[in-house]
Design an enzyme around this catalytic site. Sequence first.
Site, PDB file in Angstrom:
ATOM      1  N   ARG A 110       7.842 -14.277  -2.990  1.00 17.75           N
ATOM      2  CA  ARG A 110       7.738 -12.831  -2.759  1.00 17.75           C
ATOM      3  C   ARG A 110       9.002 -12.336  -2.083  1.00 17.75           C
ATOM      4  O   ARG A 110       9.432 -12.872  -1.062  1.00 17.75           O
ATOM      5  CB  ARG A 110       6.521 -12.511  -1.889  1.00 17.75           C
ATOM      6  CG  ARG A 110       6.440 -11.051  -1.453  1.00 17.75           C
ATOM      7  CD  ARG A 110       5.212 -10.802  -0.597  1.00 17.75           C
ATOM      8  NE  ARG A 110       5.144  -9.438  -0.094  1.00 17.75           N
ATOM      9  CZ  ARG A 110       5.339  -9.080   1.178  1.00 17.75           C
ATOM     10  NH1 ARG A 110       5.622 -10.011   2.097  1.00 17.75           N
ATOM     11  NH2 ARG A 110       5.247  -7.818   1.549  1.00 17.75           N
ATOM     12  N   ARG A 159       5.601   8.576   7.342  1.00 14.57           N
ATOM     13  CA  ARG A 159       6.177   8.195   8.634  1.00 14.57           C
ATOM     14  C   ARG A 159       6.448   9.430   9.492  1.00 14.57           C
ATOM     15  O   ARG A 159       6.593  10.550   8.983  1.00 14.57           O
ATOM     16  CB  ARG A 159       7.484   7.410   8.436  1.00 14.57           C
ATOM     17  CG  ARG A 159       7.274   6.030   7.838  1.00 14.57           C
ATOM     18  CD  ARG A 159       8.530   5.188   7.852  1.00 14.57           C
ATOM     19  NE  ARG A 159       8.265   3.840   7.373  1.00 14.57           N
ATOM     20  CZ  ARG A 159       7.832   2.853   8.149  1.00 14.57           C
ATOM     21  NH1 ARG A 159       7.634   3.068   9.447  1.00 14.57           N
ATOM     22  NH2 ARG A 159       7.601   1.663   7.643  1.00 14.57           N
TER      23      ARG A 159
END
Length: 578
Positions: A110, A159
């Site tokens: 990954r 965010r």
Amino acid sequence: LSESCRGMLRSSVTIARRGSSWLRTPSSPAIAASTLCVAPQNNSRPLVDGARFEHVRGFKTTFDLPDPSLPKDSHSESLALSKIVATIGPTSEQAEPLFQVTKAGMRIMRLNFSHATPEEVELRTVNLDAAQQQLQPPGSKQPQSVRSILLDTKGPEIRTGKLQNDDSGHETVTLEACATVTLHTDAAIRDHGSTATDLFVDYPGLSTSLEPGRKVLLDDGAIILTVNACNADGTVTTTVENTGDLRSRAGVNLPYTDTSDLPAMSEKDKADIKYGMTMDIDFVAASFIQTADGVRAIRSHIQQCADELGWNKDDPHKPLPAIISKIETASALSHFDDILEASDGIMVARGDLGVEIPLTQVTNAQKEMVAACNAVGKPVIVATQMLESMAKNPRPTRAEVADVTNAVYDGADAVMTSGETAKGKFPTDTIRTMNEIIMAAEKYQASEGVGHPQKPVSFVGDKTPDSAVAKAAVAAAAERGSEAILVLTHHGSLPRLVAANRPSIPIYAFCPTAKIARRLQIHRGIHPIVSSGVPDAEEAVTHAKEMGFLHSGEEVVVVSMDDTTLGRTASMKLAYVP
């Protein structure tokens, strides 16, 4: 035995060891050396009387619990069926550590594009190629120790903005419990900088998505805000529930809030996916998927990238990257069935999901998602904090071992490490430990021991001829006690059907290209073998024996697609290894 313990023998329960089994029986002085003394109740009758015990005498425990790290009698016993996805980072990206991690059992590497730079990605892919070459079986003309690459996108995260006067990027502000904080989405607050009373949030739909009483979680839930009002000017008034320090650009979660208007990909994600395709990635893990439309948008982008790169996207021997949708929001759970249908696989991303829904429900959500994937025959990865303590310690906690074990029992095709192997001190030990946990769980799951877990949900896919032959092959292998199932495939679809029926033995899939082989790595039980063309049954058995996968006298099941006078037919054969 002590005198006090001897006095209890007439009113105690004993556990006697017979060979490798334990048998529960009424007390007997003849086996006093194996007696477990139990204090009598009322000093009048045994805890288990004769009549009641006769009723349960057939209930026997075996405790057949071999050490999975010890050498195995056959090659198939040394292979874990469930796969390991390992996040590679600073502590595991160099040639030797990555070789050791690969050798220990990593099947899919990954690459976390939330952090990885192009230079780091190139280093990791080059070193993975080198590791595969080192693990190549002697005498093999084709690449055999294939490992896949999964690109994990950053995704369209929500965010907060930069804090006022935070030039270093390390400043924080303290949000005090019971204080009022106003959330803004306009550019003026963004440019001016956030403060302890006014925070910028980069989600334009904030005020229309929320309602009074809803929660806003900052920095993975470290600070919780309760919505008081959604105002006409687009601001949201909130109250701080707990005191905490907030940094710039902290993550924002909106539990049980529909944020499906967020784009499926940011501009960064689009660029990362195209770059990853030039690096020949095999899977795209799509972060913060909300609906099936998001999956379709990513698939369309991948096809567009293939056109721009001059790829023949219709070449069955070079499939485009598969899409693994990460389920990490309440919105995704509410659209799960449609997302599953549109995706090639699912990742149970328990980190953000544990912030979006009650932590006490994450395990239940995991079980339901895994069962749904098993039912339709699509691969599922269970991720996040599986062996988290091994980032600092060479041994996991008992709870972590139970977590990985239960993921295997649930029916996960793969389990994943994150920071443990990306930045932890013991990346190789982590993968080796996870592999041993998987093998121990799979052996026990296949045993007849009391309390062994029920098998996962059965595959209920389309009733095609190929599917019927795949199901028959798994049934025949179980009936005959076969060592393995060999599948001869042109495009990779036949091995996936066999794997969907979840045999308890390895599936050796003979593939015409390394690309098809890598795409099969994510499926439980499939161990791909790259061959020049598709061999016949005899050639496949011989080749598997030469590679050390099979031994003389073993029985195998061979499944293939054959061209006959009747057309293209699926067939199953039983064969002995010469």
